[in-house]
Design an enzyme around this catalytic site. Structure first.
Site, PDB file in Angstrom:
ATOM      1  N   LYS A  69      -1.947  14.743  57.811  1.00 20.59           N
ATOM      2  CA  LYS A  69      -2.988  14.146  56.690  1.00 20.59           C
ATOM      3  C   LYS A  69      -1.818  12.934  55.943  1.00 20.59           C
ATOM      4  CE  LYS A  69      -4.316  19.025  54.537  1.00 20.59           C
ATOM      5  NZ  LYS A  69      -4.414  18.816  53.839  1.00 20.59           N
ATOM      6  N   SER A 133       6.064  23.654  45.668  1.00 21.75           N
ATOM      7  CA  SER A 133       5.314  22.359  44.890  1.00 21.75           C
ATOM      8  C   SER A 133       4.788  21.072  46.179  1.00 21.75           C
ATOM      9  CB  SER A 133       6.753  21.758  44.535  1.00 21.75           C
ATOM     10  OG  SER A 133       8.198  22.053  44.961  1.00 21.75           O
ATOM     11  N   GLY A 134       4.803  22.214  46.877  1.00 24.67           N
ATOM     12  CA  GLY A 134       4.206  21.373  48.563  1.00 24.67           C
ATOM     13  C   GLY A 134       2.867  20.630  47.784  1.00 24.67           C
ATOM     14  N   GLY A 135       2.067  20.193  49.501  1.00 22.37           N
ATOM     15  CA  GLY A 135       1.093  19.262  49.254  1.00 22.37           C
ATOM     16  C   GLY A 135      -0.128  20.276  48.466  1.00 22.37           C
ATOM     17  N   SER A 136      -0.544  21.379  48.752  1.00 21.87           N
ATOM     18  CA  SER A 136      -1.309  22.069  47.993  1.00 21.87           C
ATOM     19  C   SER A 136      -1.174  21.634  46.336  1.00 21.87           C
ATOM     20  CB  SER A 136      -1.680  23.334  48.577  1.00 21.87           C
ATOM     21  OG  SER A 136      -2.013  23.775  50.264  1.00 21.87           O
ATOM     22  N   GLY A 256      -8.988  34.234  48.321  1.00 18.78           N
ATOM     23  CA  GLY A 256      -8.025  32.211  49.266  1.00 18.78           C
ATOM     24  C   GLY A 256      -8.900  31.351  50.664  1.00 18.78           C
TER      25      GLY A 256
END
Length: 296
Positions: A69, A133-136, A256
Protein backbone atom coordinates in the site's frame (compact mmCIF):
# COMPACT_ATOMS: atom_id res chain seq x y z
CA UNK A 1 -17.46 -14.56 -22.20
CA UNK A 2 -14.52 -12.19 -22.77
CA UNK A 3 -13.77 -10.09 -25.83
CA UNK A 4 -11.20 -7.55 -26.96
CA UNK A 5 -13.38 -4.93 -25.23
CA UNK A 6 -13.28 -6.67 -21.82
CA UNK A 7 -11.50 -4.45 -19.29
CA UNK A 8 -8.99 -6.01 -16.89
CA UNK A 9 -8.80 -5.21 -13.17
CA UNK A 10 -7.19 -7.11 -10.33
CA UNK A 11 -5.50 -7.20 -6.96
CA UNK A 12 -1.78 -6.76 -6.16
CA UNK A 13 -0.35 -8.27 -3.02
CA UNK A 14 1.43 -11.19 -1.40
CA UNK A 15 0.22 -13.64 -0.24
CA UNK A 16 -3.23 -13.65 -1.88
CA UNK A 17 -4.39 -17.24 -1.43
CA UNK A 18 -7.33 -16.18 0.75
CA UNK A 19 -8.32 -12.89 -0.92
CA UNK A 20 -12.06 -12.30 -1.21
CA UNK A 21 -11.74 -9.34 -3.59
CA UNK A 22 -12.38 -11.37 -6.78
CA UNK A 23 -15.72 -12.51 -5.31
CA UNK A 24 -16.69 -8.87 -4.70
CA UNK A 25 -15.64 -7.41 -8.05
CA UNK A 26 -16.51 -10.21 -10.45
CA UNK A 27 -19.97 -10.48 -8.87
CA UNK A 28 -20.47 -6.72 -9.29
CA UNK A 29 -19.30 -6.83 -12.92
CA UNK A 30 -21.76 -9.65 -13.56
CA UNK A 31 -24.70 -7.98 -11.81
CA UNK A 32 -24.09 -4.61 -13.45
CA UNK A 33 -23.42 -6.02 -16.92
CA UNK A 34 -20.05 -4.23 -17.00
CA UNK A 35 -17.70 -5.96 -19.47
CA UNK A 36 -14.71 -6.61 -17.19
CA UNK A 37 -12.80 -9.29 -15.32
CA UNK A 38 -10.95 -9.10 -11.99
CA UNK A 39 -7.77 -11.17 -11.66
CA UNK A 40 -5.27 -12.01 -8.90
CA UNK A 41 -1.78 -10.58 -9.46
CA UNK A 42 0.14 -12.35 -6.69
CA UNK A 43 3.85 -11.60 -6.51
CA UNK A 44 6.22 -10.65 -3.72
CA UNK A 45 8.38 -8.60 -6.10
CA UNK A 46 6.00 -5.85 -7.25
CA UNK A 47 8.42 -3.15 -6.03
CA UNK A 48 11.12 -4.46 -8.39
CA UNK A 49 8.71 -5.35 -11.23
CA UNK A 50 6.96 -1.96 -11.16
CA UNK A 51 3.78 -0.93 -12.97
CA UNK A 52 5.09 -1.47 -16.53
CA UNK A 53 3.73 -5.01 -17.15
CA UNK A 54 0.25 -4.03 -15.89
CA UNK A 55 0.16 -0.94 -18.11
CA UNK A 56 1.41 -3.01 -21.08
CA UNK A 57 -1.39 -5.51 -20.45
CA UNK A 58 -3.93 -2.67 -20.51
CA UNK A 59 -5.05 -3.17 -16.90
CA UNK A 60 -7.48 -0.35 -15.97
CA UNK A 61 -7.24 -0.53 -12.19
CA UNK A 62 -6.02 -2.59 -9.24
CA UNK A 63 -6.80 -3.08 -5.59
CA UNK A 64 -3.62 -3.10 -3.50
CA UNK A 65 -3.14 -5.00 -0.27
CA UNK A 66 -0.27 -5.74 2.10
CA UNK A 67 2.63 -5.24 1.85
CA UNK A 68 2.34 -2.82 -1.09
CA UNK A 69 0.00 0.00 0.00
CA UNK A 70 2.83 2.44 0.80
CA UNK A 71 4.62 1.53 -2.44
CA UNK A 72 1.41 1.97 -4.46
CA UNK A 73 1.11 5.54 -3.17
CA UNK A 74 4.58 6.37 -4.55
CA UNK A 75 3.67 5.11 -8.06
CA UNK A 76 0.92 7.65 -8.71
CA UNK A 77 1.01 11.03 -10.42
CA UNK A 78 -2.34 11.95 -8.85
CA UNK A 79 -3.32 11.11 -5.26
CA UNK A 80 -6.46 11.57 -3.17
CA UNK A 81 -6.51 13.47 0.12
CA UNK A 82 -6.82 10.29 2.22
CA UNK A 83 -3.78 8.72 0.50
CA UNK A 84 -1.78 11.91 1.17
CA UNK A 85 -2.67 11.85 4.85
CA UNK A 86 -1.87 8.14 5.20
CA UNK A 87 1.03 7.93 2.70
CA UNK A 88 -0.63 4.71 1.53
CA UNK A 89 -3.20 3.68 -1.10
CA UNK A 90 -5.31 0.56 -1.59
CA UNK A 91 -6.51 1.46 -5.10
CA UNK A 92 -4.74 2.45 -8.31
CA UNK A 93 -6.77 3.67 -11.31
CA UNK A 94 -4.80 3.29 -14.55
CA UNK A 95 -6.89 5.18 -17.10
CA UNK A 96 -5.01 8.45 -17.65
CA UNK A 97 -1.77 8.23 -15.77
CA UNK A 98 -1.81 6.52 -12.37
CA UNK A 99 -4.28 7.77 -9.77
CA UNK A 100 -3.96 6.56 -6.16
CA UNK A 101 -7.01 6.39 -3.91
CA UNK A 102 -7.56 4.97 -0.44
CA UNK A 103 -11.03 3.51 0.17
CA UNK A 104 -10.30 1.79 3.52
CA UNK A 105 -11.57 4.65 5.66
CA UNK A 106 -14.57 5.22 3.40
CA UNK A 107 -15.46 1.52 3.76
CA UNK A 108 -15.31 1.75 7.53
CA UNK A 109 -17.31 4.99 7.73
CA UNK A 110 -20.01 3.57 5.44
CA UNK A 111 -20.23 0.48 7.69
CA UNK A 112 -20.79 2.72 10.72
CA UNK A 113 -23.30 5.00 8.97
CA UNK A 114 -25.29 1.99 7.73
CA UNK A 115 -25.63 0.84 11.34
CA UNK A 116 -26.38 4.19 12.98
CA UNK A 117 -25.37 7.61 11.61
CA UNK A 118 -25.73 9.13 15.12
CA UNK A 119 -22.46 7.35 16.01
CA UNK A 120 -20.53 9.94 13.97
CA UNK A 121 -22.82 12.92 14.58
CA UNK A 122 -20.61 15.84 15.76
CA UNK A 123 -23.49 17.47 17.67
CA UNK A 124 -23.88 14.52 20.08
CA UNK A 125 -21.83 14.72 23.28
CA UNK A 126 -20.52 11.16 23.20
CA UNK A 127 -17.08 9.64 22.65
CA UNK A 128 -15.66 7.23 20.09
CA UNK A 129 -12.90 4.90 21.29
CA UNK A 130 -10.36 3.78 18.67
CA UNK A 131 -8.11 0.87 19.66
CA UNK A 132 -4.81 0.78 17.75
CA UNK A 133 -2.74 3.23 15.71
CA UNK A 134 -1.74 1.30 12.56
CA UNK A 135 -2.70 1.88 8.93
CA UNK A 136 -6.34 0.89 9.43
CA UNK A 137 -6.74 3.26 12.38
CA UNK A 138 -5.23 6.05 10.27
CA UNK A 139 -7.64 5.50 7.40
CA UNK A 140 -10.69 5.21 9.63
CA UNK A 141 -9.78 8.31 11.62
CA UNK A 142 -9.24 10.29 8.41
CA UNK A 143 -12.77 9.48 7.23
CA UNK A 144 -14.28 10.15 10.67
CA UNK A 145 -12.46 13.50 10.72
CA UNK A 146 -13.94 14.45 7.35
CA UNK A 147 -17.43 13.48 8.57
CA UNK A 148 -17.17 15.41 11.85
CA UNK A 149 -15.58 18.50 10.31
CA UNK A 150 -17.93 18.65 7.32
CA UNK A 151 -20.94 18.82 9.63
CA UNK A 152 -19.57 20.94 12.43
CA UNK A 153 -16.87 23.58 12.78
CA UNK A 154 -13.92 22.43 14.92
CA UNK A 155 -14.97 24.47 17.96
CA UNK A 156 -18.58 23.25 17.76
CA UNK A 157 -17.80 19.51 17.55
CA UNK A 158 -19.18 18.02 20.76
CA UNK A 159 -18.15 14.47 19.96
CA UNK A 160 -14.66 13.41 21.06
CA UNK A 161 -12.51 10.63 19.64
CA UNK A 162 -10.18 8.87 22.08
CA UNK A 163 -7.17 6.92 20.84
CA UNK A 164 -5.82 4.01 22.89
CA UNK A 165 -2.56 2.55 21.56
CA UNK A 166 0.97 1.66 22.65
CA UNK A 167 2.87 3.25 19.76
CA UNK A 168 3.37 6.90 20.74
CA UNK A 169 5.11 7.78 17.46
CA UNK A 170 2.23 6.39 15.39
CA UNK A 171 -0.29 8.35 17.49
CA UNK A 172 1.74 11.54 16.91
CA UNK A 173 1.71 10.87 13.15
CA UNK A 174 -2.08 10.44 13.20
CA UNK A 175 -2.57 13.66 15.17
CA UNK A 176 -0.30 15.63 12.82
CA UNK A 177 -1.87 14.18 9.65
CA UNK A 178 -5.30 15.32 10.89
CA UNK A 179 -4.04 18.78 11.87
CA UNK A 180 -4.02 18.14 15.66
CA UNK A 181 -7.81 18.58 16.06
CA UNK A 182 -9.17 19.45 19.51
CA UNK A 183 -11.72 16.60 19.31
CA UNK A 184 -8.98 13.92 19.13
CA UNK A 185 -7.33 12.89 22.40
CA UNK A 186 -5.04 10.11 23.60
CA UNK A 187 -6.33 8.05 26.49
CA UNK A 188 -5.29 5.30 28.92
CA UNK A 189 -6.94 2.02 29.89
CA UNK A 190 -7.73 3.32 33.38
CA UNK A 191 -9.44 6.38 31.94
CA UNK A 192 -11.34 4.26 29.39
CA UNK A 193 -12.81 2.11 32.18
CA UNK A 194 -13.66 5.18 34.27
CA UNK A 195 -15.42 6.88 31.35
CA UNK A 196 -17.04 3.80 29.76
CA UNK A 197 -20.53 5.32 30.01
CA UNK A 198 -19.44 8.21 27.78
CA UNK A 199 -18.61 5.96 24.81
CA UNK A 200 -21.17 4.89 22.23
CA UNK A 201 -18.82 3.54 19.51
CA UNK A 202 -15.73 1.37 19.96
CA UNK A 203 -13.57 0.66 16.88
CA UNK A 204 -10.99 -2.11 17.20
CA UNK A 205 -8.25 -1.89 14.52
CA UNK A 206 -5.44 -4.12 15.87
CA UNK A 207 -4.75 -7.68 14.58
CA UNK A 208 -5.61 -9.21 17.99
CA UNK A 209 -8.32 -11.80 17.48
CA UNK A 210 -7.42 -12.44 13.83
CA UNK A 211 -6.98 -16.07 12.82
CA UNK A 212 -3.43 -17.08 13.74
CA UNK A 213 -2.76 -13.98 15.88
CA UNK A 214 -2.50 -14.43 19.64
CA UNK A 215 -3.22 -12.05 22.51
CA UNK A 216 -6.07 -11.34 24.90
CA UNK A 217 -8.89 -8.96 23.91
CA UNK A 218 -8.05 -5.35 24.82
CA UNK A 219 -11.40 -4.83 26.59
CA UNK A 220 -13.31 -7.29 28.76
CA UNK A 221 -16.85 -7.74 30.09
CA UNK A 222 -16.32 -5.00 32.72
CA UNK A 223 -16.41 -2.44 29.90
CA UNK A 224 -19.31 -3.32 27.61
CA UNK A 225 -23.00 -2.52 28.08
CA UNK A 226 -26.03 -2.56 25.77
CA UNK A 227 -25.42 1.15 25.11
CA UNK A 228 -22.20 0.39 23.24
CA UNK A 229 -21.67 -0.41 19.55
CA UNK A 230 -18.54 -2.42 18.74
CA UNK A 231 -16.92 -2.37 15.30
CA UNK A 232 -14.10 -4.93 15.23
CA UNK A 233 -12.60 -4.73 11.73
CA UNK A 234 -11.21 -8.30 11.95
CA UNK A 235 -13.41 -10.55 9.77
CA UNK A 236 -11.60 -13.89 9.98
CA UNK A 237 -12.94 -15.35 12.21
CA UNK A 238 -16.40 -13.81 11.76
CA UNK A 239 -16.68 -13.37 15.55
CA UNK A 240 -13.54 -12.55 17.53
CA UNK A 241 -13.31 -13.05 21.30
CA UNK A 242 -13.84 -9.29 21.66
CA UNK A 243 -17.09 -9.51 19.66
CA UNK A 244 -18.27 -12.49 21.74
CA UNK A 245 -17.61 -10.58 24.98
CA UNK A 246 -19.50 -7.51 23.71
CA UNK A 247 -22.44 -9.62 22.46
CA UNK A 248 -22.80 -11.27 25.87
CA UNK A 249 -23.22 -7.81 27.37
CA UNK A 250 -25.91 -7.03 24.70
CA UNK A 251 -23.75 -4.47 22.86
CA UNK A 252 -24.58 -3.73 19.20
CA UNK A 253 -22.14 -5.20 16.67
CA UNK A 254 -20.98 -3.92 13.27
CA UNK A 255 -19.54 -6.96 11.42
CA UNK A 256 -15.86 -6.63 10.49
CA UNK A 257 -16.45 -7.88 6.96
CA UNK A 258 -18.63 -4.81 6.27
CA UNK A 259 -15.45 -2.72 5.96
CA UNK A 260 -14.12 -5.18 3.36
CA UNK A 261 -17.48 -5.07 1.57
CA UNK A 262 -17.88 -1.29 1.43
CA UNK A 263 -14.26 -0.47 0.56
CA UNK A 264 -14.66 -2.94 -2.34
CA UNK A 265 -17.94 -1.33 -3.41
CA UNK A 266 -16.20 2.06 -3.49
CA UNK A 267 -13.37 0.58 -5.59
CA UNK A 268 -15.91 -0.85 -8.07
CA UNK A 269 -17.51 2.59 -8.39
CA UNK A 270 -14.11 4.18 -9.04
CA UNK A 271 -13.11 1.47 -11.53
CA UNK A 272 -16.33 1.70 -13.54
CA UNK A 273 -17.37 5.31 -12.88
CA UNK A 274 -20.82 4.04 -11.93
CA UNK A 275 -22.94 3.67 -8.78
CA UNK A 276 -23.54 0.27 -7.16
CA UNK A 277 -27.23 -0.53 -6.62
CA UNK A 278 -28.39 -1.58 -3.15
CA UNK A 279 -29.60 -4.96 -4.42
CA UNK A 280 -26.12 -5.68 -5.85
CA UNK A 281 -24.51 -4.79 -2.51
CA UNK A 282 -26.87 -7.16 -0.66
CA UNK A 283 -26.03 -9.96 -3.12
CA UNK A 284 -22.28 -9.42 -2.70
CA UNK A 285 -22.70 -9.35 1.07
CA UNK A 286 -24.46 -12.73 1.05
CA UNK A 287 -21.67 -14.23 -1.10
CA UNK A 288 -18.96 -12.79 1.18
CA UNK A 289 -20.69 -14.18 4.25
CA UNK A 290 -21.02 -17.59 2.63
CA UNK A 291 -17.32 -17.68 1.71
CA UNK A 292 -16.22 -16.53 5.18
CA UNK A 293 -18.35 -19.18 6.87
CA UNK A 294 -16.58 -21.83 4.77
CA UNK A 295 -13.24 -20.67 6.23
CA UNK A 296 -14.04 -21.32 9.89
Amino acid sequence: MYSKHTEIFGILGFPLGHTLSPWIHNTLFQLSGYDAVYLVFENERWKEIGMGPLLDLGVKGVSVTIPFKEWAYTQANKVCEASKAMLASNTLILRSGIEAVNTDGTGALTSIMQKNSDLVDPSISKNILVLGSGGSAKGILFSIAKELESKGKNESIKRKVHLLARNQTAMSEIEQSLGNPTWLERTTMDRVLEEKENYDLIIHTTPIGMKGVGGDPILDSRFFTKKHTLFDIVYNPLETELVKIAKKQKAEIIPGYHMLLYQGIKQFELFTNSKAKTKWIRKVESILLRELKKRK
